[in-house]
Design a protein around this motif. Structure first.
Motif, mmCIF file in Angstrom:
data_model
loop_
_atom_site.group_PDB
_atom_site.id
_atom_site.type_symbol
_atom_site.label_atom_id
_atom_site.label_comp_id
_atom_site.label_asym_id
_atom_site.label_seq_id
_atom_site.Cartn_x
_atom_site.Cartn_y
_atom_site.Cartn_z
ATOM 1 N N UNK A 48 33.433 0.852 -13.446
ATOM 2 C CA UNK A 48 33.726 -0.271 -12.562
ATOM 3 C C UNK A 48 32.781 -1.439 -12.837
ATOM 4 N N UNK A 49 31.520 -1.138 -13.059
ATOM 5 C CA UNK A 49 30.534 -2.192 -13.337
ATOM 6 C C UNK A 49 30.860 -2.915 -14.643
ATOM 7 N N UNK A 50 31.280 -2.168 -15.656
ATOM 8 C CA UNK A 50 31.650 -2.787 -16.932
ATOM 9 C C UNK A 50 32.896 -3.653 -16.760
ATOM 10 N N UNK A 51 33.893 -3.126 -16.048
ATOM 11 C CA UNK A 51 35.105 -3.924 -15.811
ATOM 12 C C UNK A 51 34.785 -5.158 -14.977
ATOM 13 N N UNK A 52 33.909 -4.996 -13.979
ATOM 14 C CA UNK A 52 33.525 -6.153 -13.175
ATOM 15 C C UNK A 52 32.715 -7.141 -14.015
ATOM 16 N N UNK A 53 31.972 -6.627 -14.978
ATOM 17 C CA UNK A 53 31.260 -7.512 -15.900
ATOM 18 C C UNK A 53 32.229 -8.384 -16.683
ATOM 19 N N UNK A 54 33.364 -7.813 -17.081
ATOM 20 C CA UNK A 54 34.402 -8.583 -17.762
ATOM 21 C C UNK A 54 34.964 -9.646 -16.826
ATOM 22 N N UNK A 55 35.326 -9.224 -15.612
ATOM 23 C CA UNK A 55 35.867 -10.162 -14.616
ATOM 24 C C UNK A 55 34.817 -11.224 -14.286
ATOM 25 N N UNK A 56 33.602 -10.781 -14.041
ATOM 26 C CA UNK A 56 32.515 -11.707 -13.729
ATOM 27 C C UNK A 56 32.219 -12.646 -14.881
ATOM 28 N N UNK A 57 32.395 -12.162 -16.109
ATOM 29 C CA UNK A 57 32.179 -13.010 -17.282
ATOM 30 C C UNK A 57 33.169 -14.163 -17.332
ATOM 31 N N UNK A 58 34.422 -13.862 -17.030
ATOM 32 C CA UNK A 58 35.433 -14.926 -16.987
ATOM 33 C C UNK A 58 35.104 -15.921 -15.876
ATOM 34 N N UNK A 59 34.726 -15.396 -14.710
ATOM 35 C CA UNK A 59 34.358 -16.280 -13.598
ATOM 36 C C UNK A 59 33.106 -17.086 -13.932
ATOM 37 N N UNK A 60 32.147 -16.462 -14.600
ATOM 38 C CA UNK A 60 30.913 -17.166 -14.970
ATOM 39 C C UNK A 60 31.211 -18.301 -15.952
ATOM 40 N N UNK A 61 32.058 -18.024 -16.927
ATOM 41 C CA UNK A 61 32.429 -19.094 -17.872
ATOM 42 C C UNK A 61 33.122 -20.246 -17.145
ATOM 43 N N UNK A 62 33.974 -19.894 -16.192
ATOM 44 C CA UNK A 62 34.635 -20.922 -15.371
ATOM 45 C C UNK A 62 33.605 -21.719 -14.595
ATOM 46 N N UNK A 63 32.656 -20.996 -13.987
ATOM 47 C CA UNK A 63 31.626 -21.663 -13.191
ATOM 48 C C UNK A 63 30.771 -22.581 -14.050
ATOM 49 N N UNK A 64 30.358 -22.110 -15.214
ATOM 50 C CA UNK A 64 29.517 -22.925 -16.082
ATOM 51 C C UNK A 64 30.268 -24.147 -16.614
ATOM 52 N N UNK A 65 31.537 -23.934 -16.972
ATOM 53 C CA UNK A 65 32.329 -25.057 -17.496
ATOM 54 C C UNK A 65 32.544 -26.116 -16.419
ATOM 55 N N UNK A 66 32.872 -25.683 -15.198
ATOM 56 C CA UNK A 66 33.088 -26.672 -14.130
ATOM 57 C C UNK A 66 31.765 -27.300 -13.700
ATOM 58 N N UNK A 67 30.686 -26.532 -13.735
ATOM 59 C CA UNK A 67 29.375 -27.103 -13.420
ATOM 60 C C UNK A 67 29.024 -28.184 -14.447
ATOM 61 N N UNK A 68 29.242 -27.878 -15.717
ATOM 62 C CA UNK A 68 28.954 -28.867 -16.757
ATOM 63 C C UNK A 68 29.814 -30.117 -16.566
ATOM 64 N N UNK A 69 31.070 -29.904 -16.210
ATOM 65 C CA UNK A 69 31.953 -31.040 -15.964
ATOM 66 C C UNK A 69 31.422 -31.907 -14.828
ATOM 67 N N UNK A 70 31.116 -31.279 -13.695
ATOM 68 C CA UNK A 70 30.676 -32.037 -12.521
ATOM 69 C C UNK A 70 29.263 -32.608 -12.683
#
Length: 168
Positions: A48-70
């Motif tokens: 579950x932690x590994x799968x959540x790491x995958x999900x969290x990785x996608x969310x983290x990339x989204x967060x970093x990309x939108x943070x960089x944008x803003x």
């Protein structure tokens, strides 16, 4: 009579020994089953932690990309950029996590599930803002590096809170 008593004592002793041996064998078997169940639970949590790491990785990339944008392109204050990017990434985290990890909605349906996600994520947001303030204002770390570090630390809270409070 004494030989009968002795035989009775001997049978009684054999009965006790048999029960003791049986008890030891049952205890060993139970220990084996408990160890096997504990090992299976550990592997399930790790998966579950590994799968959540995958999900969290996608969310983290989204967060970093939108943070960089803003922060970097629109030039909004880093705290505003942090809040907006966190809110967007939380939705992405919910959507991807729902598709890949938590196919069953939390009790109460999808609306309650999303409210629960945003509630526990609100605590994560407070942690994120505190870490951003600390890293940027107190230590002097660049915004983007502070954001990546804060996201990594808040990841732990996000996993535990979803596991314990939303998808039991």
């Amino acid at each position: 009579l004494s030989s009968q008593k002795g035989g009775w004592k001997e049978n009684r002793l054999q009965g006790r020994l048999s029960r003791t041996v049986l008890h030891l064998e049952v205890s060993r078997a139970m220990n084996h089953v408990e160890k096997k169940a504990a090992k299976a639970a550990w592997w399930s949590l790790l998966e579950q932690l590994i799968r959540y790491g995958f999900v969290g990785g996608i969310a983290a990339l989204t967060e970093w990309a939108t943070f960089f944008l803003f922060d970097g392109i629109v030039h909004w204050h880093y705290m505003v950029a942090t809040v907006l990017s966190f809110l967007i990434a939380t939705f992405v985290n919910w959507a991807v996590g729902r598709c890949t990890m938590f196919q069953n909605a939390a009790k109460g349906g999808t609306a309650c599930e999303i409210l629960g996600i945003y509630f526990v994520s609100g605590i994560g947001l407070v942690l994120n803002l505190f870490l951003m303030f600390f890293f940027v204002e107190k230590i002097g770390i660049r915004n983007a590096v502070a954001k990546i570090t804060a996201t990594g630390l808040v990841f732990i809270w996000n996993f535990i809170s979803r596991k314990l409070f939303i998808y039991r």
